[in-house]
Design an enzyme around this catalytic site. Structure first.
Site, PDB file in Angstrom:
ATOM      1  N   ASP A  12       0.851  -1.183   0.000  1.00  0.00           N
ATOM      2  CA  ASP A  12       0.000   0.000   0.000  1.00  0.00           C
ATOM      3  C   ASP A  12       0.888   1.235   0.000  1.00  0.00           C
ATOM      4  OD1 ASP A  12      -2.387   1.458   0.130  1.00  0.00           O
ATOM      5  OD2 ASP A  12      -2.251   1.628   2.306  1.00  0.00           O
ATOM      6  N   ASN A  14       2.370   2.644  -2.703  1.00  0.00           N
ATOM      7  CA  ASN A  14       3.323   2.764  -3.813  1.00  0.00           C
ATOM      8  C   ASN A  14       2.912   3.864  -4.794  1.00  0.00           C
ATOM      9  OD1 ASN A  14       5.023   0.696  -2.901  1.00  0.00           O
ATOM     10  ND2 ASN A  14       3.732  -0.861  -3.849  1.00  0.00           N
ATOM     11  N   HIS A  29       3.778   1.376  -8.525  1.00  0.00           N
ATOM     12  CA  HIS A  29       3.380  -0.033  -8.537  1.00  0.00           C
ATOM     13  C   HIS A  29       4.492  -0.898  -9.116  1.00  0.00           C
ATOM     14  CE1 HIS A  29      -0.478   1.311  -7.296  1.00  0.00           C
ATOM     15  NE2 HIS A  29      -0.861   1.768  -8.472  1.00  0.00           N
ATOM     16  N   LEU A 123      10.981 -21.176   1.364  1.00  0.00           N
ATOM     17  CA  LEU A 123       9.963 -20.173   1.656  1.00  0.00           C
ATOM     18  C   LEU A 123       8.704 -20.434   0.834  1.00  0.00           C
ATOM     19  CD1 LEU A 123       9.301 -17.246   2.863  1.00  0.00           C
ATOM     20  CD2 LEU A 123      10.066 -16.414   0.632  1.00  0.00           C
TER      21      LEU A 123
END
Length: 165
Positions: A12, A14, A29, A123
């Protein structure tokens, strides 16, 4: 210091950051998307097992069409690149959110990436696309309701037993 098993990041700001630099929101973005790979490597190096990136909420559909198109294009580009990244970094990939609102091309790419990366044990990167709390509650309600109905229970029976609270 104990390392958390799971970390979530909401992407949020960007667009606002880019505007503060006098650049278009889409620039922000793009830069934000480019940082995801760096964040994944850092999370993996720290021993974090699950990294969730909240990338595109149901509210984002209300943005101008050109911005939504740019965001979808960035997601597609990232997913295509992620096939190699997953292999190189032993990373598993998952998507959460409502896929049905995405293009067929994106849906197919997500399935392919999840399938290809399912064998990796490092991950786990989870990207939330087309998510929202109201939508999640609605889908959970429908799914749970269907389960109870398939078991032949009426709504009154469910209420009496408080099974649907």
């Amino acid at each position: 210091m104990a390392v958390p098993e799971s970390v979530a990041i909401i992407m949020d700001g960007n667009g606002r950051w880019a505007k503060s630099l006098g650049k278009p929101r889409t620039y922000g973005h793009k830069v934000g998307a480019e940082n995801v790979e760096k964040i994944c490597r850092a999370a993996d190096a720290l021993g974090i097992k699950y990294l969730t990136i909240y990338a595109f909420s149901t509210e984002n559909w209300k943005r101008p069409e050109s911005e939504v198109s740019t965001l979808m294009s960035l997601i597609k580009t990232y997913l295509n690149r992620c096939i190699k990244t997953c292999k190189r970094d032993n990373m598993r990939f998952r998507i959460i959110g409502d896929r049905s609102g995405l293009s067929k091309e994106l849906q197919d790419l997500i399935v392919k990436l999840e399938d290809v990366s399912s064998i990796y044990t490092g991950l786990t990167l989870v990207i939330a696309i087309n998510y929202g709390s109201r939508d999640e509650m609605r889908r959970a309600f429908i799914k749970t309701g269907k389960k109870f109905l398939s078991e032949g229970k009426s709504l009154d029976e469910i209420k009496e037993k408080e099974e649907f609270v």
